[in-house]
Every structure is written in structure tokens, then in C-alpha cells.
Write an enzyme that holds these catalytic residues in place. Sequence first.
Site, short mmCIF file in Angstrom:
data_model
loop_
_atom_site.label_atom_id
_atom_site.label_comp_id
_atom_site.label_asym_id
_atom_site.label_seq_id
_atom_site.Cartn_x
_atom_site.Cartn_y
_atom_site.Cartn_z
N HIS A 141 10.05 4.16 -5.53
CA HIS A 141 8.61 4.03 -5.24
C HIS A 141 7.86 4.86 -6.27
O HIS A 141 7.63 6.05 -6.10
CB HIS A 141 8.35 4.53 -3.81
N ASP A 199 5.87 8.34 -5.99
CA ASP A 199 4.64 7.55 -5.85
C ASP A 199 3.81 7.59 -7.15
O ASP A 199 3.94 6.68 -7.97
CB ASP A 199 3.83 8.03 -4.64
N ASP A 200 2.95 8.59 -7.30
CA ASP A 200 2.08 8.72 -8.49
C ASP A 200 2.19 10.17 -8.98
O ASP A 200 1.28 10.98 -8.78
CB ASP A 200 0.63 8.41 -8.09
N GLU A 218 1.30 3.53 5.63
CA GLU A 218 0.92 4.76 4.91
C GLU A 218 -0.34 5.27 5.61
O GLU A 218 -0.27 6.19 6.43
CB GLU A 218 0.67 4.46 3.42
N HIS A 222 4.68 4.19 -9.16
CA HIS A 222 3.68 3.34 -9.84
C HIS A 222 3.60 3.83 -11.28
O HIS A 222 3.21 4.99 -11.51
CB HIS A 222 2.32 3.47 -9.16
N HIS A 228 3.86 -1.91 0.62
CA HIS A 228 3.35 -0.67 1.21
C HIS A 228 2.88 -1.03 2.62
O HIS A 228 2.12 -2.00 2.81
CB HIS A 228 2.15 -0.13 0.44
N1 ADE Z 1 -1.29 2.51 -5.64
C1 ADE Z 1 -0.86 3.61 -6.27
N2 ADE Z 1 -0.47 4.53 -5.38
C2 ADE Z 1 -0.64 3.99 -4.14
C3 ADE Z 1 -0.43 4.44 -2.82
N3 ADE Z 1 0.05 5.66 -2.54
N4 ADE Z 1 -0.75 3.62 -1.81
C4 ADE Z 1 -1.25 2.42 -2.06
N5 ADE Z 1 -1.47 1.94 -3.27
C5 ADE Z 1 -1.17 2.72 -4.32
ZN ZN Z 2 2.79 3.77 -3.62
#
Ligand code: ADE
Ligand code: ZN
Length: 341
Positions: A23, A284-285, A206, A25, A203
Site C-alpha cells: 500500500h 501509504d504516502d 479508512e 502511492h 481503499h
Molecule cells: N490517495 C493517497 N493516499 C490516500 C489515502 N490514504 N486514502 C485515500 N486516497 C489516497
Molecule cells: Zn492509500
Amino acid sequence: MASSPAPPSDVSAPRPLPKAELHLHIEGTLEPELAFALAERNGVKLPYATEDELRRAYSFADLQSFLNLYYALMAVLRTEDDFADLADAYLARAKEQGVRHAEIFFDPQAHTARGISIGTVVNGLARALDRAQENYGISTRLIMCFLRDESAESALTTFEAARPHLHRITAVGLDSAEVGHPPEKFKEVFALAREAGLKCVAHAGEEGPAAYIWEALDILGVDRIDHGVRCMEDERLVARLAAEQVPLTVCPLSNVRLRVIDDLADHPLPAMLDAGLLVTVNSDDPAYFGGYADDNFTAVRDALGLDEATLRTLARNSFRASFLDEATREKYLKEVDAHQA
Ligand code: ADE
Ligand code: ZN
């Protein structure tokens, strides 16, 4: 381009567990240093004077406040070289974090909306990914995500535009602002993706409710749920996810930064493991949320008191939940079992 360097490896530091990142991005790996370098290369003016000033903007009230900055900074990504440099910088960092396999999301609509072709995005990413095994010892897959706050028609147009590139894409996913955009909206495009032989992830759970996880499973037919932490509000759903061993790609530092969870010490990860769920830990990011893959492992170890055996289970789960072929999966699982810090 000289991108922000991966932290140097310290021979005295413990070696991180081998793991898969499921996971991630790629646009969320854009570090401020690379953002400024690409802005200069492409003549793009950023609304921040310095890298520090940009970093100070990384304080988020919720998912949407993060997404606003995440999409805005993508303005610096314009050419194949930019996407290749972005992916290469991630892979260099991932290697230092013990990542042996990465299944990488990208958001084509965030680029096509700015006049960048999907070919530019995929060819640029693929250039770095094609060298990842040789340069970093990391196997890779690409997952093309649809933006759920865009229309179902836009997702269908994107899928058709991606057809010439499907040989490079393993799965489709669903991301962006969750609440008010249920999985059901994307039933048609996910059916097309499955017909084309792609895997499916989404997703769900969340910020959105557990009901979206049911929909992702029953209507989209997904193979994994991304995040999924809100499944814990629905006992029947937990029983189903455990019985079917549906993987959940949990992102602990992201959950805290986006205020899905107040405090890492309250994260439901231990309860999810106790419930028999196939949980993985991911970043994630990472450029925005304060840590890459192993930083997330270390953070949950420290905040939740996870022991070595549990961390090893999480590492094993990451390969079990991957889209790898069986022989490669077994090879990586053996690496986890043989690992000594
Ligand atoms: N795009 C990038 N990070 C995300 C996240 N945590 N949830 C949904 N979309 C995303
Ligand atoms: Zn994500």
C-alpha cells in the site's frame, strides 16, 4: 537527476526484516527536495519559498486536507523522466527499509487531468521499475487506481486509455476521498478489469464505514482491502474477513497523521491480529506521513509493544498477501524465516 538521497545504511544498525510493501502511492513518495528539483527542471512555481516551509504544511485535519496538498504538488510531475526519477527515489529508500517486493499505486487521472498522457506516466514509472530488481533487488508490480471522487464515466475512460499498457499493470484500485463515494459506483469498471485478467483492490474503511468494505468485497470482488481498519466496528465483517483471509493493507503512521486514529498507542492493529485477520503494515504516502515501510514497523513495535514474533508475522503476511507467483512468494517467506537482525 540527483534526487533526495536515501539515508545511508549504518553497518551497526539492525537489518530491517525483509518485507513486501502493498500500500504505497508513488505520488505520496514525493519528498520536498525532489519536488523543488522537479519544479525547477520544469519551470513550475511552487507556492512555498523553501523545503522547510513546504514541510510545515504537512499537518492534516483529515484525508481531504492531505489530498488537497497531495494533488497540488503533483504539478511538478510532467515528463517520463520525472515519473522515473520519482519511482527510482522511492526504490532507493525502500531498499534501505528491507522492502524486497513493492506493489505500487499510481493515480492516472490526477495526471491526465493536467494534460499528461497515461503513457507518459506508465512509461516513466516502468522505466524505473524495470531496473528495480537489478539496481535494488526489489521485485515490483503496478496498481492503477481510480479516483473515487471523480465520476464512474471518468474511471471507464481511464481504463480504456490504459488498455495499451495493461501488460504492465497487475491490478486496479480505488482511492481518494472515501466518504460519499461508495465502491458500488465503480462496479462496471472493476468488472471490466476482472474480465481483462487484472486483480482488484480498493481503499475501504479508512474514513468510510464498514459497509464500504462489504461493498468492495461483494460488488467489486476485490482481492484485498486497503486500510480496512473500520472493519472492527462490525463483528460479522471481521468474522468474514478472517474466515476468507482477505488481506488488509493497514497504514499505521498514515492513520495517525490523517486522524483516523487519535494515537498510535490506540491503533487496532493488535486487536486485528488477535481476531485472526491477515493484516499487513505499509506506509501509504511516506513523504507526507513521517515514515517509510520499516519506520511503520518500528513505530508500531514501540507504540504497541509488539514482540519479534509478531513483527515476523507481519512480514510473512506481507508476502502472503502479495500478488507474487508461488515460487517467488516461498523464496521471500524463507528469507523472513532466516532473517537475523
Ligand atoms: N490517495 C493517497 N493516499 C490516500 C489515502 N490514504 N486514502 C485515500 N486516497 C489516497
Ligand atoms: Zn492509500
